[in-house]
Design a protein around this motif. Sequence first.
Motif, PDB file in Angstrom:
ATOM      1  N   GLN A   1      28.032 -23.830  81.981  1.00  0.00           N
ATOM      2  CA  GLN A   1      27.497 -24.843  81.152  1.00  0.00           C
ATOM      3  C   GLN A   1      28.309 -25.835  80.897  1.00  0.00           C
ATOM      4  OE1 GLN A   1      25.958 -23.960  76.877  1.00  0.00           O
ATOM      5  NE2 GLN A   1      23.999 -24.598  78.113  1.00  0.00           N
ATOM      6  N   CYS A   2      28.168 -27.043  81.057  1.00  0.00           N
ATOM      7  CA  CYS A   2      28.910 -28.258  80.766  1.00  0.00           C
ATOM      8  C   CYS A   2      28.973 -28.485  79.279  1.00  0.00           C
ATOM      9  CB  CYS A   2      28.477 -29.509  81.451  1.00  0.00           C
ATOM     10  SG  CYS A   2      29.485 -30.960  81.023  1.00  0.00           S
ATOM     11  N   PRO A   3      30.399 -28.423  78.665  1.00  0.00           N
ATOM     12  CA  PRO A   3      30.589 -28.461  77.345  1.00  0.00           C
ATOM     13  C   PRO A   3      30.024 -29.525  76.560  1.00  0.00           C
ATOM     14  CG  PRO A   3      32.557 -28.519  78.112  1.00  0.00           C
ATOM     15  CD  PRO A   3      31.390 -28.401  79.285  1.00  0.00           C
ATOM     16  N   TYR A   4      29.788 -30.858  77.294  1.00  0.00           N
ATOM     17  CA  TYR A   4      29.562 -32.247  76.912  1.00  0.00           C
ATOM     18  C   TYR A   4      28.088 -32.380  76.452  1.00  0.00           C
ATOM     19  CZ  TYR A   4      30.416 -37.254  76.312  1.00  0.00           C
ATOM     20  OH  TYR A   4      30.718 -38.555  75.997  1.00  0.00           O
ATOM     21  N   HIS A   5      27.135 -32.224  77.255  1.00  0.00           N
ATOM     22  CA  HIS A   5      25.822 -32.297  76.740  1.00  0.00           C
ATOM     23  C   HIS A   5      25.005 -31.135  77.369  1.00  0.00           C
ATOM     24  CE1 HIS A   5      27.112 -36.384  77.759  1.00  0.00           C
ATOM     25  NE2 HIS A   5      26.754 -36.590  76.707  1.00  0.00           N
ATOM     26  N   ALA A   6      25.669 -30.111  77.528  1.00  0.00           N
ATOM     27  CA  ALA A   6      24.947 -28.745  77.897  1.00  0.00           C
ATOM     28  C   ALA A   6      24.136 -28.698  79.194  1.00  0.00           C
ATOM     29  CB  ALA A   6      24.163 -28.085  76.664  1.00  0.00           C
ATOM     30  N   TRP A   7      24.177 -29.484  80.277  1.00  0.00           N
ATOM     31  CA  TRP A   7      23.668 -29.143  81.641  1.00  0.00           C
ATOM     32  C   TRP A   7      24.305 -27.939  81.956  1.00  0.00           C
ATOM     33  CZ3 TRP A   7      22.658 -34.020  85.223  1.00  0.00           C
ATOM     34  CH2 TRP A   7      21.787 -34.833  84.370  1.00  0.00           C
ATOM     35  N   THR A   8      23.023 -27.047  82.560  1.00  0.00           N
ATOM     36  CA  THR A   8      23.694 -25.818  82.946  1.00  0.00           C
ATOM     37  C   THR A   8      23.535 -25.791  84.527  1.00  0.00           C
ATOM     38  OG1 THR A   8      23.227 -25.088  80.994  1.00  0.00           O
ATOM     39  CG2 THR A   8      23.503 -23.512  82.662  1.00  0.00           C
TER      40      THR A   8
ATOM     41  N   THR B   1      32.873 -30.904  88.522  1.00  0.00           N
ATOM     42  CA  THR B   1      32.437 -32.114  87.916  1.00  0.00           C
ATOM     43  C   THR B   1      30.969 -32.186  87.488  1.00  0.00           C
ATOM     44  OG1 THR B   1      32.725 -34.518  87.704  1.00  0.00           O
ATOM     45  CG2 THR B   1      32.403 -33.634  89.979  1.00  0.00           C
ATOM     46  N   CYS B   2      30.730 -32.415  86.394  1.00  0.00           N
ATOM     47  CA  CYS B   2      29.385 -32.374  85.992  1.00  0.00           C
ATOM     48  C   CYS B   2      28.499 -33.427  86.667  1.00  0.00           C
ATOM     49  CB  CYS B   2      29.172 -32.435  84.415  1.00  0.00           C
ATOM     50  SG  CYS B   2      27.492 -32.300  83.778  1.00  0.00           S
ATOM     51  N   THR B   3      27.359 -33.285  87.010  1.00  0.00           N
ATOM     52  CA  THR B   3      26.734 -34.590  87.687  1.00  0.00           C
ATOM     53  C   THR B   3      25.985 -35.347  86.530  1.00  0.00           C
ATOM     54  OG1 THR B   3      24.779 -33.015  88.150  1.00  0.00           O
ATOM     55  CG2 THR B   3      26.196 -33.404  90.117  1.00  0.00           C
ATOM     56  N   HIS B   4      26.268 -34.946  85.521  1.00  0.00           N
ATOM     57  CA  HIS B   4      25.912 -35.998  84.431  1.00  0.00           C
ATOM     58  C   HIS B   4      26.672 -37.252  84.233  1.00  0.00           C
ATOM     59  CE1 HIS B   4      24.815 -36.612  80.010  1.00  0.00           C
ATOM     60  NE2 HIS B   4      23.595 -37.451  80.745  1.00  0.00           N
ATOM     61  N   ARG B   5      27.656 -36.686  83.410  1.00  0.00           N
ATOM     62  CA  ARG B   5      28.686 -37.839  83.353  1.00  0.00           C
ATOM     63  C   ARG B   5      30.299 -37.508  83.620  1.00  0.00           C
ATOM     64  NH1 ARG B   5      26.874 -40.308  78.509  1.00  0.00           N
ATOM     65  NH2 ARG B   5      24.621 -40.825  78.599  1.00  0.00           N
ATOM     66  N   GLY B   6      30.400 -36.314  84.116  1.00  0.00           N
ATOM     67  CA  GLY B   6      31.647 -36.145  85.083  1.00  0.00           C
ATOM     68  C   GLY B   6      32.514 -35.115  84.301  1.00  0.00           C
ATOM     69  N   SER B   7      32.206 -34.546  83.128  1.00  0.00           N
ATOM     70  CA  SER B   7      33.198 -33.632  82.601  1.00  0.00           C
ATOM     71  C   SER B   7      33.376 -32.379  83.726  1.00  0.00           C
ATOM     72  CB  SER B   7      32.517 -32.878  81.208  1.00  0.00           C
ATOM     73  OG  SER B   7      33.098 -31.783  80.994  1.00  0.00           O
ATOM     74  N   LEU B   8      34.333 -31.586  83.372  1.00  0.00           N
ATOM     75  CA  LEU B   8      34.611 -30.436  84.188  1.00  0.00           C
ATOM     76  C   LEU B   8      33.301 -29.295  83.516  1.00  0.00           C
ATOM     77  CD1 LEU B   8      38.337 -29.497  83.642  1.00  0.00           C
ATOM     78  CD2 LEU B   8      37.100 -30.617  85.424  1.00  0.00           C
TER      79      LEU B   8
HETATM   80  S1  FES Z   1      28.711 -34.523  81.242  1.00  0.00           S
HETATM   81 FE1  FES Z   1      28.192 -32.525  81.485  1.00  0.00          FE
HETATM   82  S2  FES Z   1      26.296 -32.610  80.648  1.00  0.00           S
HETATM   83 FE2  FES Z   1      26.799 -34.452  80.115  1.00  0.00          FE
END
Ligand code: FES
Length: 432
Positions: free
Chosen positions: A105-112, A85-92
Amino acid sequence: MGNGSRESLVIDNTVDGLFRVNRRVFTDPSILEWERERVFERCWIYAGHESEIPHAGDFRARNVAGRPVILVRGSDGQVRVLLNTCTHRGSLVCWQPSGNARSFQCPYHAWTFSNQGELIGVPGEEAYSAAFDRQELALAVAPRVESYRGFVFMSFNPSMEGLVEYLAGAREYLDLVCDQSEVGMEIVGGTHLYSMRANWKLLVENSIDGYHAPITHQRYFEFLVEMGVDSARIRRTGAGRSLGNGHAVIESAPAPGGRPIASWAPMFGEATKAELAAIQRKFEDRFGPERAYRITQTNRNLLVFPNLIINDIMAITVRTFFPRAPDYMEISAWALAPIDERPEHRAMRLDNFLTFLGPGGFATPDDVEMLEACQRGFANREVAWSDISRGMTREHPLTNDDLQMRAFWRRWHELITVPEGIEAPLQPTVAI
Ligand code: FES
Ligand SMILES: [Fe+2]
């Protein structure tokens, strides 16, 4: 619903030899909630096998105990269980079931994130304040991860005892599996993913239930005789055992369907007979005749509480499952084999695996049918109890008795009923 009603879920009458489980445990959503908190969040849960991620960067994204996780070998060589789970907003952050990656790399806002979990890339990071801390935003990890001879377990209970202590008597049976190769055992590529419209505990029972085998799987035993298996081998003998902490096993010999390690059966073909006999001699040299016999000739169906099954029978299956609802579970199953097996030998093993354990084999579809039929039957709430009493007054319970299931149910019941905030103590083996 208070603890009082939890206590009436299991009748354990050792005086008269009666053991009953209230069928509410298979249908009631509040019981599933308790199980999530008290069983799946507290115990050691099987996450995968080290052989599935042999190289740095190898990963397997999967659901373990209802959570999306990434079993990964970091660039530093260490095996971790990262919470997917992405520590930004939660996505896988990892969407592929398996592969090799230096980063996710998270596909939502590209945190890596690196394959060790560190946050290594944030687009437009200058927009964040000085309080923004990359270290704090690393991927979370399962609080405890330990492995035993390649079997990786995780626990969400920080104060859980060590894995070896938890495994108690099950460790000896894992050794009997792992000792089948000097260089190690490996998961053979590919996963059987399937589901059942049945409560997960019905599959626990079924996986260590010797009583049903000649009935539900009658056709398999007929097939063995048709293939030339001596019918005396089908009337095998053995025992059910409680191994402490809810773990249990049934163990029997001889193996009617053969054991690809070194117990020959007609399906393997005459040409393999001498090779298997030679392998058997090697085991005897290494372990002595008694232990060699147990390793190579004895079948075992092992439950590691709460939801890992290792059926070391006509092939070895590693199976784990998790409930999505009281009447629905998802199952993952793999074949386990010695790393150093010859290709022809491996082919023979997998053929034997698929004949019984595969999705179209003699066992799995029939077991699915039976467990779904039990679940449908539970709609008749007037019939409140299931019976698990078989062999309860026998001094030495057999494989077709229910001792091993009682071991599971006693531990399950103890964890469900222990007062809030108290750790259930380790549980010794039980003799009845
Ligand atoms: S939820 Fe993963 S980068 Fe925003
Ligand atoms: Fe079965």
